[in-house]
Motif scaffolding. Structure first.
Motif, mmCIF file in Angstrom:
data_model
loop_
_atom_site.group_PDB
_atom_site.id
_atom_site.type_symbol
_atom_site.label_atom_id
_atom_site.label_comp_id
_atom_site.label_asym_id
_atom_site.label_seq_id
_atom_site.Cartn_x
_atom_site.Cartn_y
_atom_site.Cartn_z
ATOM 1 N N ALA A 24 54.128 37.740 51.279
ATOM 2 C CA ALA A 24 54.730 39.017 50.896
ATOM 3 C C ALA A 24 54.059 39.611 49.671
ATOM 4 C CB ALA A 24 56.226 38.823 50.649
ATOM 5 N N VAL A 25 53.829 38.791 48.638
ATOM 6 C CA VAL A 25 53.218 39.341 47.424
ATOM 7 C C VAL A 25 51.824 39.875 47.728
ATOM 8 C CG1 VAL A 25 52.193 37.196 46.549
ATOM 9 C CG2 VAL A 25 52.903 38.968 44.946
ATOM 10 N N ARG A 26 51.091 39.178 48.571
ATOM 11 C CA ARG A 26 49.745 39.640 48.926
ATOM 12 C C ARG A 26 49.811 40.989 49.646
ATOM 13 N NH1 ARG A 26 48.665 35.844 51.948
ATOM 14 N NH2 ARG A 26 48.828 36.822 54.004
ATOM 15 N N LEU A 27 50.708 41.107 50.609
ATOM 16 C CA LEU A 27 50.803 42.341 51.392
ATOM 17 C C LEU A 27 51.384 43.498 50.583
ATOM 18 C CD1 LEU A 27 51.955 40.804 54.770
ATOM 19 C CD2 LEU A 27 49.814 42.025 54.350
ATOM 20 N N PHE A 28 52.393 43.225 49.765
ATOM 21 C CA PHE A 28 52.956 44.296 48.937
ATOM 22 C C PHE A 28 51.910 44.865 47.986
ATOM 23 C CE2 PHE A 28 57.380 42.480 49.671
ATOM 24 C CZ PHE A 28 57.822 43.565 50.407
ATOM 25 N N LEU A 29 51.080 43.983 47.431
ATOM 26 C CA LEU A 29 50.070 44.456 46.489
ATOM 27 C C LEU A 29 48.904 45.129 47.204
ATOM 28 C CD1 LEU A 29 49.993 41.577 43.846
ATOM 29 C CD2 LEU A 29 51.240 43.738 43.786
ATOM 30 N N GLU A 30 48.590 44.679 48.400
ATOM 31 C CA GLU A 30 47.494 45.285 49.153
ATOM 32 C C GLU A 30 47.898 46.613 49.776
ATOM 33 O OE1 GLU A 30 46.345 42.459 52.084
ATOM 34 O OE2 GLU A 30 45.216 41.174 50.692
ATOM 35 N N SER A 31 49.106 46.674 50.340
ATOM 36 C CA SER A 31 49.490 47.814 51.169
ATOM 37 C C SER A 31 50.623 48.648 50.598
ATOM 38 C CB SER A 31 49.900 47.311 52.566
ATOM 39 O OG SER A 31 48.862 46.555 53.158
ATOM 40 N N GLY A 32 51.275 48.169 49.539
ATOM 41 C CA GLY A 32 52.422 48.889 49.012
ATOM 42 C C GLY A 32 53.684 48.570 49.791
ATOM 43 N N TYR A 33 54.785 49.047 49.282
ATOM 44 C CA TYR A 33 56.079 48.754 49.899
ATOM 45 C C TYR A 33 56.204 49.442 51.262
ATOM 46 C CZ TYR A 33 61.157 48.321 50.328
ATOM 47 O OH TYR A 33 62.439 48.028 50.762
#
Length: 209
Positions: A24-33
């Motif tokens: 989740a942290v990887r995707l939130f930082l890569e793609s935003g919420y």
């Protein structure tokens, strides 16, 4: 056998949770919420959607857990606080808080919160109970214990805690959040913590304490 089964399930659940939060942290930082879906997180974590939904039924709940996990340290050793010296104890806790604020993901995650929450009511309404973080919980216990021992005179520990943490954050965290190229040396960081501790001790230390 029946006694071991619940323990096994707890271990599997804890492992799945850690894997989900890492993805989740990887995707939130890569793609935003906005562009991070629970389905994508489940795929990135290598778990089923049902497994993810069981622990995090909404994306807002998952994001909140991600932010809190970035500031948590469940495997860390308990903070060893000096006894009989209110200022010294504040310095130890202040340094632990500074370490939390300077972890790699903290600034980036808070930027996501600030940028995305106006568009997503479910995210804006999260309470983000930072008081559950180990360092902040330890500070609350310390202030209450010092008051009970007569070392400090603190009628409202929550106010004193907010004052102490606010001074530290304003010196080492918020400038970095606003200005991406801003930096602070280790010595400057330690000095900011010491000054905050001195200010709180001057305000709340009991006479002769």
């Amino acid at each position: 056998m029946s006694r071991e089964l619940p323990s096994y399930h707890r271990e599997v659940a804890a492992k799945n949770r850690a894997t989900i939060l890492d993805a989740a942290v990887r995707l939130f930082l890569e793609s935003g919420y906005d562009r991070t879906s629970l389905a994508r997180v489940a795929e990135g974590a290598g778990v089923s959607r049902a497994t993810l939904f069981k622990q995090f039924p909404t994306k807002a709940a998952l994001f909140e857990a991600t932010v809190l996990a970035a500031g948590g340290s469940p495997d860390a050793e308990p903070v060893d606080l000096p006894t009989g010296d209110f200022h010294a104890g504040l310095v130890v806790l202040g340094r632990a808080y500074a370490e939390l604020l300077t972890r790699p993901h903290m600034v980036a995650l808070m930027r996501v919160v600030i940028a995305e929450s106006p568009r997503f009511p479910e995210l804006r309404e999260r309470t983000f109970d930072f008081g559950t973080l180990p360092v902040l919980a330890a500070l609350g216990r310390y202030l209450r214990a010092e008051h009970a021992a007569g070392t400090a005179d603190i009628e409202d520990p929550d106010v004193a805690s907010a004052q102490f943490l606010g001074m530290i954050a304003s010196a080492i965290f918020w400038p970095r959040l606003v200005h991406g190229t801003w930096s602070i040396t280790d010595d400057e960081q330690l000095r900011a913590v010491d000054e905050a501790a001195r200010t709180i001790a001057a305000r709340y230390a009991a006479p002769g304490g």
